[in-house]
Scaffold this active site. Structure first.
Site, PDB file in Angstrom:
ATOM      1  N   GLY A   1       0.886  -1.256   0.031  1.00  0.00           N
ATOM      2  CA  GLY A   1      -0.004  -0.051   0.192  1.00  0.00           C
ATOM      3  C   GLY A   1       0.815   1.276   0.022  1.00  0.00           C
TER       4      GLY A   1
ATOM      5  N   CYS B   1       4.204   6.132  17.756  1.00  0.00           N
ATOM      6  CA  CYS B   1       5.564   6.550  18.117  1.00  0.00           C
ATOM      7  C   CYS B   1       6.259   7.254  16.887  1.00  0.00           C
ATOM      8  CB  CYS B   1       6.322   5.228  18.516  1.00  0.00           C
ATOM      9  SG  CYS B   1       7.837   5.725  19.296  1.00  0.00           S
TER      10      CYS B   1
HETATM   11  N1  PLP Z   1      -2.972   2.856   3.352  1.00  0.00           N
HETATM   12  C1  PLP Z   1      -3.797   2.552   4.393  1.00  0.00           C
HETATM   13  C2  PLP Z   1      -4.824   3.047   4.532  1.00  0.00           C
HETATM   14  C3  PLP Z   1      -3.281   1.525   5.418  1.00  0.00           C
HETATM   15  O1  PLP Z   1      -4.099   1.313   6.401  1.00  0.00           O
HETATM   16  C4  PLP Z   1      -2.144   1.277   5.116  1.00  0.00           C
HETATM   17  C5  PLP Z   1      -1.266   0.175   6.390  1.00  0.00           C
HETATM   18  O2  PLP Z   1      -1.779   0.381   7.460  1.00  0.00           O
HETATM   19  C6  PLP Z   1      -1.163   1.475   4.190  1.00  0.00           C
HETATM   20  C7  PLP Z   1      -1.571   2.499   3.307  1.00  0.00           C
HETATM   21  C8  PLP Z   1       0.249   0.957   3.956  1.00  0.00           C
HETATM   22  O3  PLP Z   1      -0.113  -0.296   3.328  1.00  0.00           O
HETATM   23  P1  PLP Z   1       1.435  -1.413   3.331  1.00  0.00           P
HETATM   24  O4  PLP Z   1       1.403  -1.772   4.983  1.00  0.00           O
HETATM   25  O5  PLP Z   1       0.877  -2.470   2.324  1.00  0.00           O
HETATM   26  O6  PLP Z   1       2.443  -0.625   3.023  1.00  0.00           O
END
Ligand code: PLP
Length: 387
Positions: free
Chosen positions: A71, A332
């Protein structure tokens, strides 16, 4: 000791069926998907099948799915990629609209672009965490190249009116990106119906492997690559393809879509049981997130800090000692606990934001878990208030 995992928004365990689907691609079927011999072709065929499964699940064409490392990379890719493409095409297109409740994977690339001369409008959210299409409409100028608003919030679960936001952005021919990391497999949607141009996806939030995600890019959307050095992913995201992870991602998506209709109402009922029990036992508790437009499995709740001088992280540690894994409303940053930027944006004060817990339910959770959490929480809060 009983162990209860209630942090499925952070990550989920790998489903055994996903693991089995991936297994052969670590050993027997190991070819480089870009090689033209039979080993490569086998790998390539699995990769393309995975792409097709994911595309179908969100109502896209398989050529519109680009695999990434997750993500975070997909958000960065979308924001930098669209911004760079727009700047290359026309010097004046240098304005981005986003919201104060976005994940850092969206906010930080926007900050970086600001340093590079872009203008960024960060829309405030209301007390439920919502942004309205009207706010987006008013923020768009002739210079706007991108609107990036998440599909649902990872902390409080608020689901955004993306279809309506995309419609107002498209009236002004502005590209729309949404972060769908928390919605894939949780609520039904199609990118066609939402009419977004880009959507971020990640596998490890739905019982898939960590380290793989995808970016949906609607055909015709101009997007510059962030990395260079090969022709993979149609030149947009070079690097040897991670076939086992792509296969696992696709299997996880397939299962999540198949099970969503039964699993999500089950989780919603656990969530609502926990919510009412906490409210009964600790009356001033505030539920964070939209009352109706909210993901079914997230409960984000702030306790009254005036009655109980609570630090969320102390609560989290005490719960952990009793075998319960939850998250607090602080993160944190540089060695100190900072209140959640999402809760602050929603108007909670620092003290309240810090006295917050997020519970996120998943496959392993049961009604007994809810009862155990409530009785444990009662004991811990009693101890903390007494002394
Ligand atoms: N976007 C959202 C809304 C998320 O909740 C997260 C992860 O917590 C991410 C992006 C990041 O994704 P990744 O852990 O696959 O890099």
């Amino acid at each position: 000791m009983k162990r209860i995992y209630l942090d499925h928004t952070a990550t989920t365990p790998l489903d055994a069926r996903v693991f089995e689907a991936m297994r052969p691609y670590f050993s027997e079927i190991f070819g480089n998907a870009s090689s033209i011999h039979s080993f490569g072709r086998e790998a390539k065929s699995a990769l393309e099948k995975a792409r097709e499964t994911i595309a179908k699940a969100i109502g896209a064409q398989s050529g519109e799915i680009f695999f990434t490392s997750g993500g975070t990379e997909s958000d960065n890719f979308a924001i930098h990629g669209v911004a760079l493409a727009a700047a290359k095409k026309s010097a004046g297109k240098n304005h981005i609209v986003t919201s104060a409740a976005e994940h850092h994977a969206v906010l930080e690339p926007c900050e970086i672009l600001k340093e590079e001369g872009f203008e960024v409008t960060v829309l405030p959210v209301d007390s439920n965490g919502l942004v309205t299409p009207e706010q987006v409409r008013n923020a768009i100028t002739d210079k706007t190249c991108l609107v990036s608003i998440m599909h649902a919030n990872n902390e409080v679960g608020t689901v955004y009116p993306i279809k309506e936001i995309a419609a107002v952005a498209h009236e002004r021919r502005v590209v729309v990106h949404t972060d769908g990391v928390q919605t894939l497999g949780k609520i039904p949607f199609s990118v066609k119906d939402l009419d977004v141009d880009l959507m971020t996806l990640s596998a490890h939030k739905l019982y898939g492997p960590k380290g793989i995600g995808a970016l949906f890019v609607k055909k015709g959307t101009e997007l510059e690559p962030m990395i260079h050095g090969g022709g993979q992913e149609r030149g947009k995201r070079p690097g040897t393809e991670n076939v086992p992870l792509a296969v696992g991602f696709a299997k996880a998506v397939e299962l999540a879509i198949e099970e969503m209709q039964t699993e999500m109402p089950r989780l919603e009922s656990l969530r609502s049981n926990l919510q009412s029990q906490i409210r009964n036992h600790f009356p001033p508790a505030i539920i964070n997130g939209h009352p109706t437009s909210r993901l079914p499995h997230i409960l984000n709740i702030s306790f009254d800090n005036n009655k109980i001088p609570l630090q969320g992280e102390m609560l989290v540690m005490n719960m952990d000692l009793q075998g319960i894994a939850v998250t607090s409303g602080s993160a944190c940053t540089s060695g100190s606990m900072q209140p959640s930027h999402v809760l602050l944006a929603m108007g909670r004060d620092e003290k309240t934001a810090k006295a917050t817990l997020r519970f996120s339910f998943g496959k392993s959770n049961t009604e007994e878990d809810v009862d155990y959490v409530v009785s444990t929480l009662k004991q811990i809060l009693q101890r903390m208030t007494d002394g």
